[in-house]
Design a protein around this motif. Sequence first.
Motif, PDB file in Angstrom:
ATOM      1  N   GLU A 154       6.183  45.762  14.843  1.00 18.58           N
ATOM      2  CA  GLU A 154       4.919  46.496  14.916  1.00 18.58           C
ATOM      3  C   GLU A 154       4.342  46.647  13.515  1.00 18.58           C
ATOM      4  OE1 GLU A 154       6.143  50.250  16.562  1.00 18.58           O
ATOM      5  OE2 GLU A 154       7.393  50.688  14.824  1.00 18.58           O
ATOM      6  N   VAL A 155       3.032  46.534  13.412  1.00 16.04           N
ATOM      7  CA  VAL A 155       2.369  46.687  12.112  1.00 16.04           C
ATOM      8  C   VAL A 155       1.031  47.375  12.285  1.00 16.04           C
ATOM      9  CG1 VAL A 155       3.461  44.603  11.157  1.00 16.04           C
ATOM     10  CG2 VAL A 155       1.162  44.452  12.166  1.00 16.04           C
ATOM     11  N   VAL A 156       0.589  47.990  11.203  1.00 16.05           N
ATOM     12  CA  VAL A 156      -0.819  48.330  11.006  1.00 16.05           C
ATOM     13  C   VAL A 156      -1.335  47.355   9.970  1.00 16.05           C
ATOM     14  CG1 VAL A 156      -2.433  50.009  10.027  1.00 16.05           C
ATOM     15  CG2 VAL A 156      -0.682  50.763  11.635  1.00 16.05           C
ATOM     16  N   GLY A 157      -2.458  46.697  10.272  1.00 18.31           N
ATOM     17  CA  GLY A 157      -2.977  45.699   9.355  1.00 18.31           C
ATOM     18  C   GLY A 157      -4.465  45.493   9.535  1.00 18.31           C
ATOM     19  N   ARG A 158      -4.982  44.492   8.818  1.00 19.67           N
ATOM     20  CA  ARG A 158      -6.407  44.183   8.885  1.00 19.67           C
ATOM     21  C   ARG A 158      -6.608  42.751   9.339  1.00 19.67           C
ATOM     22  NH1 ARG A 158      -9.834  48.116   7.348  1.00 19.67           N
ATOM     23  NH2 ARG A 158      -8.934  49.708   5.983  1.00 19.67           N
ATOM     24  N   THR A 159      -7.610  42.581  10.174  1.00 20.29           N
ATOM     25  CA  THR A 159      -8.018  41.254  10.606  1.00 20.29           C
ATOM     26  C   THR A 159      -8.875  40.618   9.517  1.00 20.29           C
ATOM     27  OG1 THR A 159     -10.023  42.084  11.654  1.00 20.29           O
ATOM     28  CG2 THR A 159      -8.024  42.041  13.007  1.00 20.29           C
ATOM     29  N   PRO A 160      -9.104  39.318   9.574  1.00 23.99           N
ATOM     30  CA  PRO A 160      -9.964  38.672   8.571  1.00 23.99           C
ATOM     31  C   PRO A 160     -11.364  39.270   8.496  1.00 23.99           C
ATOM     32  CG  PRO A 160      -8.689  37.024   9.738  1.00 23.99           C
ATOM     33  CD  PRO A 160      -8.445  38.321  10.452  1.00 23.99           C
ATOM     34  N   ASP A 161     -11.854  39.836   9.608  1.00 23.23           N
ATOM     35  CA  ASP A 161     -13.195  40.437   9.570  1.00 23.23           C
ATOM     36  C   ASP A 161     -13.162  41.927   9.228  1.00 23.23           C
ATOM     37  OD1 ASP A 161     -12.129  41.436  11.890  1.00 23.23           O
ATOM     38  OD2 ASP A 161     -13.697  40.671  13.217  1.00 23.23           O
ATOM     39  N   GLY A 162     -12.000  42.443   8.800  1.00 21.01           N
ATOM     40  CA  GLY A 162     -11.935  43.801   8.270  1.00 21.01           C
ATOM     41  C   GLY A 162     -11.547  44.884   9.242  1.00 21.01           C
ATOM     42  N   ARG A 163     -11.281  44.559  10.495  1.00 20.04           N
ATOM     43  CA  ARG A 163     -10.865  45.589  11.456  1.00 20.04           C
ATOM     44  C   ARG A 163      -9.477  46.107  11.083  1.00 20.04           C
ATOM     45  NH1 ARG A 163     -10.601  42.286  16.627  1.00 20.04           N
ATOM     46  NH2 ARG A 163      -9.834  44.228  17.550  1.00 20.04           N
TER      47      ARG A 163
END
Length: 302
Positions: A64-73
Amino acid sequence: MLAIQFDHFGGPEVLRPVELAAPQPGPGEVLLTVEAAGVNFADTHQVDGSYLAADALPYVPGSEVVGRTPDGRRVLARVSHGYAEQVTAKESALVDIPEEFDASQALALMMQGLTAWHLLRSAARLRTGETVVVHSAAGGVGSLAIQLAREFGAGRVLAQVSTPEKERLVLELGADAVVSYPLAEKADIVLDAVGGELFDQALGSLASFGRLVTYGNSARTGFTPVDPAALNRLNASVTGFWLRPALAAPGAVSGPLGELFALVADGRLKPVTGAAYPLAEAARAHEDLLARRTTGKVILTT
């Protein structure tokens, strides 16, 4: 990218930082830049070989992670190989989270929050007014299970912990009392991730029609075989629970997870955030987890 990998089974010492190529997303997947990765007790079983076969090595743990998509989400996601600076995730598995939502709290609601929810709802089938005993109650799952048991209508919520500091924590979270065996009162439900002697003591402490839910073996000892005749005499049952296959059922993730986020937003559920370790110090995180020096959700930060 930096990742944490092991190439043979063992204790935390086999976890080592390595440089790997960034993963390539496949159809329906997205590449995430990781902000924080959750650490779960199940990860320690992967490392010592309890979950994995040797042909899976070398292996990067993390689910499990918290992260960012390439479009910044900014998103929360179930993944494989999460102990890394970048990871791929199914687009359908992404849950958008607000910028102000603490990563530790969000990660607490994923594997551990879903485990606590399904332990009480799906496995134990908690009924209003019942007495619930939670083992390892200051841990990630236990600290949520205490609060959810109360939220779901338990009459009494009792906690088993190992230190005075953890006693204070679980009482603040809403446990009615801290208990040890033999119990002064019979339990309708016991949630056990410890196994060993504690499992045996819990089984003998069930009320008529009581349910002992076993979902782990942190004691890392063999279980005493359960005699069906003994269950007959107790008029009780033992239920096994493993989150991974449970999540394959329709609605097993989105509905419960939505309820958990709503409870947090309403101030009725407070995930306990524990220590945050740099990604490169994953071995130390596992050492502290196994030594029971942690409370609540443990994370790795990038």
